[in-house]
Scaffold this motif. Structure first.
Motif, PDB file in Angstrom:
ATOM      1  N   THR A  33     -13.895   1.195  -8.622  1.00 50.46           N
ATOM      2  CA  THR A  33     -12.536   0.644  -8.531  1.00 50.46           C
ATOM      3  C   THR A  33     -11.643   1.442  -7.586  1.00 50.46           C
ATOM      4  O   THR A  33     -10.626   0.932  -7.122  1.00 50.46           O
ATOM      5  CB  THR A  33     -11.864   0.537  -9.921  1.00 50.46           C
ATOM      6  OG1 THR A  33     -11.658   1.858 -10.442  1.00 50.46           O
ATOM      7  CG2 THR A  33     -12.706  -0.272 -10.882  1.00 50.46           C
ATOM      8  N   ARG A  38      -8.246   2.256  -2.284  1.00 51.29           N
ATOM      9  CA  ARG A  38      -8.437   2.743  -0.915  1.00 51.29           C
ATOM     10  C   ARG A  38      -8.213   1.608   0.083  1.00 51.29           C
ATOM     11  O   ARG A  38      -7.583   1.801   1.129  1.00 51.29           O
ATOM     12  CB  ARG A  38      -9.854   3.321  -0.755  1.00 51.29           C
ATOM     13  CG  ARG A  38     -10.006   4.674  -1.425  1.00 51.29           C
ATOM     14  CD  ARG A  38     -11.459   5.141  -1.448  1.00 51.29           C
ATOM     15  NE  ARG A  38     -11.549   6.407  -2.148  1.00 51.29           N
ATOM     16  CZ  ARG A  38     -11.551   7.610  -1.571  1.00 51.29           C
ATOM     17  NH1 ARG A  38     -11.539   7.699  -0.250  1.00 51.29           N
ATOM     18  NH2 ARG A  38     -11.605   8.717  -2.287  1.00 51.29           N
ATOM     19  N   SER A  74      -4.058   7.089  -3.499  1.00 46.29           N
ATOM     20  CA  SER A  74      -3.342   7.598  -4.677  1.00 46.29           C
ATOM     21  C   SER A  74      -1.845   7.366  -4.544  1.00 46.29           C
ATOM     22  O   SER A  74      -1.132   7.322  -5.545  1.00 46.29           O
ATOM     23  CB  SER A  74      -3.689   9.063  -4.947  1.00 46.29           C
ATOM     24  OG  SER A  74      -2.995   9.941  -4.099  1.00 46.29           O
ATOM     25  N   ARG A  83      -1.071  -2.132  -9.115  1.00 43.97           N
ATOM     26  CA  ARG A  83      -2.050  -2.042 -10.202  1.00 43.97           C
ATOM     27  C   ARG A  83      -2.201  -3.389 -10.894  1.00 43.97           C
ATOM     28  O   ARG A  83      -3.313  -3.838 -11.181  1.00 43.97           O
ATOM     29  CB  ARG A  83      -1.642  -0.968 -11.212  1.00 43.97           C
ATOM     30  CG  ARG A  83      -1.352   0.402 -10.611  1.00 43.97           C
ATOM     31  CD  ARG A  83      -1.402   1.499 -11.654  1.00 43.97           C
ATOM     32  NE  ARG A  83      -2.760   1.701 -12.133  1.00 43.97           N
ATOM     33  CZ  ARG A  83      -3.661   2.451 -11.512  1.00 43.97           C
ATOM     34  NH1 ARG A  83      -3.364   3.125 -10.432  1.00 43.97           N
ATOM     35  NH2 ARG A  83      -4.888   2.553 -12.002  1.00 43.97           N
ATOM     36  N   ARG A 105      -9.954   5.544 -12.886  1.00 44.05           N
ATOM     37  CA  ARG A 105      -9.066   6.497 -13.572  1.00 44.05           C
ATOM     38  C   ARG A 105      -8.541   5.957 -14.889  1.00 44.05           C
ATOM     39  O   ARG A 105      -8.185   6.727 -15.775  1.00 44.05           O
ATOM     40  CB  ARG A 105      -7.853   6.820 -12.681  1.00 44.05           C
ATOM     41  CG  ARG A 105      -8.158   7.400 -11.304  1.00 44.05           C
ATOM     42  CD  ARG A 105      -8.731   8.794 -11.403  1.00 44.05           C
ATOM     43  NE  ARG A 105      -8.911   9.427 -10.092  1.00 44.05           N
ATOM     44  CZ  ARG A 105      -9.819   9.060  -9.196  1.00 44.05           C
ATOM     45  NH1 ARG A 105     -10.641   8.080  -9.456  1.00 44.05           N
ATOM     46  NH2 ARG A 105      -9.901   9.712  -8.044  1.00 44.05           N
ATOM     47  N   ASP A 106      -8.450   4.595 -14.979  1.00 49.39           N
ATOM     48  CA  ASP A 106      -7.794   3.960 -16.132  1.00 49.39           C
ATOM     49  C   ASP A 106      -8.660   2.866 -16.738  1.00 49.39           C
ATOM     50  O   ASP A 106      -8.151   1.962 -17.370  1.00 49.39           O
ATOM     51  CB  ASP A 106      -6.467   3.333 -15.666  1.00 49.39           C
ATOM     52  CG  ASP A 106      -6.700   2.210 -14.654  1.00 49.39           C
ATOM     53  OD1 ASP A 106      -7.769   2.193 -14.008  1.00 49.39           O
ATOM     54  OD2 ASP A 106      -5.825   1.338 -14.523  1.00 49.39           O
ATOM     55  N   ARG A 150      -3.993  15.409  -5.412  1.00 52.04           N
ATOM     56  CA  ARG A 150      -4.336  14.040  -5.829  1.00 52.04           C
ATOM     57  C   ARG A 150      -4.470  13.963  -7.353  1.00 52.04           C
ATOM     58  O   ARG A 150      -3.962  13.024  -7.986  1.00 52.04           O
ATOM     59  CB  ARG A 150      -5.638  13.610  -5.137  1.00 52.04           C
ATOM     60  CG  ARG A 150      -5.961  12.162  -5.300  1.00 52.04           C
ATOM     61  CD  ARG A 150      -6.478  11.574  -4.005  1.00 52.04           C
ATOM     62  NE  ARG A 150      -7.819  12.020  -3.660  1.00 52.04           N
ATOM     63  CZ  ARG A 150      -8.913  11.375  -4.033  1.00 52.04           C
ATOM     64  NH1 ARG A 150      -8.843  10.300  -4.798  1.00 52.04           N
ATOM     65  NH2 ARG A 150     -10.105  11.792  -3.649  1.00 52.04           N
ATOM     66  N   ASP A 154      -2.314  11.555  -9.795  1.00 48.57           N
ATOM     67  CA  ASP A 154      -3.004  10.580 -10.648  1.00 48.57           C
ATOM     68  C   ASP A 154      -2.713  10.818 -12.132  1.00 48.57           C
ATOM     69  O   ASP A 154      -2.607   9.871 -12.909  1.00 48.57           O
ATOM     70  CB  ASP A 154      -4.526  10.639 -10.407  1.00 48.57           C
ATOM     71  CG  ASP A 154      -4.915  10.062  -9.051  1.00 48.57           C
ATOM     72  OD1 ASP A 154      -4.087   9.385  -8.417  1.00 48.57           O
ATOM     73  OD2 ASP A 154      -6.068  10.306  -8.630  1.00 48.57           O
ATOM     74  N   ARG A 157       1.457  10.129 -12.957  1.00 48.67           N
ATOM     75  CA  ARG A 157       2.173   8.869 -12.697  1.00 48.67           C
ATOM     76  C   ARG A 157       2.489   8.176 -14.024  1.00 48.67           C
ATOM     77  O   ARG A 157       1.814   8.373 -15.046  1.00 48.67           O
ATOM     78  CB  ARG A 157       1.362   7.981 -11.758  1.00 48.67           C
ATOM     79  CG  ARG A 157       0.101   7.438 -12.371  1.00 48.67           C
ATOM     80  CD  ARG A 157      -0.617   6.476 -11.422  1.00 48.67           C
ATOM     81  NE  ARG A 157      -1.878   6.101 -12.026  1.00 48.67           N
ATOM     82  CZ  ARG A 157      -3.060   6.153 -11.425  1.00 48.67           C
ATOM     83  NH1 ARG A 157      -3.182   6.526 -10.181  1.00 48.67           N
ATOM     84  NH2 ARG A 157      -4.151   5.805 -12.071  1.00 48.67           N
TER      85      ARG A 157
HETATM   86  O1  C5P Z   1     -12.085   7.277  -7.081  1.00 48.82           O
HETATM   87  P1  C5P Z   1     -11.419   7.417  -5.726  1.00 48.82           P
HETATM   88  O2  C5P Z   1     -11.299   8.823  -5.281  1.00 48.82           O
HETATM   89  O3  C5P Z   1     -12.045   6.536  -4.703  1.00 48.82           O
HETATM   90  O4  C5P Z   1      -9.948   6.833  -5.968  1.00 48.82           O
HETATM   91  C1  C5P Z   1      -8.964   6.930  -4.956  1.00 48.82           C
HETATM   92  C2  C5P Z   1      -7.592   6.880  -5.626  1.00 48.82           C
HETATM   93  O5  C5P Z   1      -7.367   5.573  -6.161  1.00 48.82           O
HETATM   94  C3  C5P Z   1      -7.417   7.816  -6.811  1.00 48.82           C
HETATM   95  O6  C5P Z   1      -6.987   9.106  -6.417  1.00 48.82           O
HETATM   96  C4  C5P Z   1      -6.368   7.097  -7.643  1.00 48.82           C
HETATM   97  O7  C5P Z   1      -5.068   7.382  -7.201  1.00 48.82           O
HETATM   98  C5  C5P Z   1      -6.622   5.637  -7.369  1.00 48.82           C
HETATM   99  N1  C5P Z   1      -7.346   4.977  -8.454  1.00 48.82           N
HETATM  100  C6  C5P Z   1      -6.619   4.563  -9.550  1.00 48.82           C
HETATM  101  N2  C5P Z   1      -7.214   3.872 -10.553  1.00 48.82           N
HETATM  102  C7  C5P Z   1      -8.528   3.610 -10.504  1.00 48.82           C
HETATM  103  C8  C5P Z   1      -9.308   4.063  -9.408  1.00 48.82           C
HETATM  104  C9  C5P Z   1      -8.675   4.769  -8.406  1.00 48.82           C
HETATM  105  O8  C5P Z   1      -5.421   4.801  -9.627  1.00 48.82           O
HETATM  106  N3  C5P Z   1      -9.100   2.904 -11.497  1.00 48.82           N
END
Ligand code: C5P
Length: 193
Positions: A33, A38, A74, A83, A105-106, A150, A154, A157
């Motif tokens: 995700t 990204r 991020s 989101r 992350r969530d 980062r 994360d 927030r």
């Molecule tokens: O996992 P990755 O490093 O590719 O994620 C990039 C950024 O995307 C994270 O630092 C975070 O801010 C955000 N992200 C998020 N929720 C997710 C996956 C990623 O907020 N489920």
């Protein structure tokens, strides 16, 4: 069979490798995700509109894995409307027939609170920065600074901050090989199948 494995945790803790290995082993589909955020960050323009109009083609751009793309991700990930625009796609993926692994992350806290398996994969910031530095090179201290920045954004927030779900199994991979971390994750899934 509908079966969701939610794998959350900070950058470079081993989530991606573990998720791919678990998905392959059990024959589940896998969604990274982070790639969604990204792609939104890389698209430019209004991030809310970018999230609302995100397409398959946006996810296959070549430059989404860089440190800069991670920082941009991020930054857009703190925007509640960004989101919200990505929730349905992730939930549909999670409940698809045949089983699914989602890492982010969530996932265990917000996207799939009913997931059959929740893992929170973590490691010390130094270990994670060292692993990332082995992949990307450059100045290791700078990579560490970016990892810490980062993580902070994360975790602090207001909407969907990164944190383990109350019922997540926490896997600290600081002192583990990737093989043993993968084996531990598979073992947790096995107990719930
Ligand atoms: O996992 P990755 O490093 O590719 O994620 C990039 C950024 O995307 C994270 O630092 C975070 O801010 C955000 N992200 C998020 N929720 C997710 C996956 C990623 O907020 N489920």
């Amino acid at each position: 069979m509908i079966f969701t494995v939610a794998i959350d945790g900070p950058a470079a803790a081993g989530k991606g490798t573990i998720s791919r290995a678990v998905a392959r082993h059990f024959g589940f589909a896998h969604l990274d995700t982070g790639l969604l955020y990204r792609a939104v960050g890389a698209k430019g323009g209004d991030p809310v509109r970018a999230a609302q109009t995100l397409s398959e083609a946006d996810l296959t751009r070549g430059d989404l894995r860089t440190l800069e793309a991670g920082q941009a991700a991020s930054q857009v990930a703190v925007i509640p409307e960004v989101r919200a625009a990505l929730v349905d796609f992730q939930r549909r993926f999670a409940r698809r027939e045949g089983g699914a692994v989602l890492d982010g992350r969530d996932i265990g806290t917000v996207i799939c609170p009913e997931a059959e398996v929740k893992l929170f994969v973590t490691a010390s910031a130094e270990v994670r920065a060292h692993r990332r530095w082995l992949e990307v090179g450059g100045d290791e201290a700078e990579v560490l600074a970016q990892v810490i920045e980062r993580d902070k954004r994360d975790a602090e927030r207001l909407v969907a901050p990164m944190k383990p779900a109350a019922d997540a199994v926490v896997l600290d991979t600081s002192e583990m090989t990737i093989e043993s971390a993968v084996a531990a994750a598979k073992a947790v899934v096995d107990t719930r199948l």
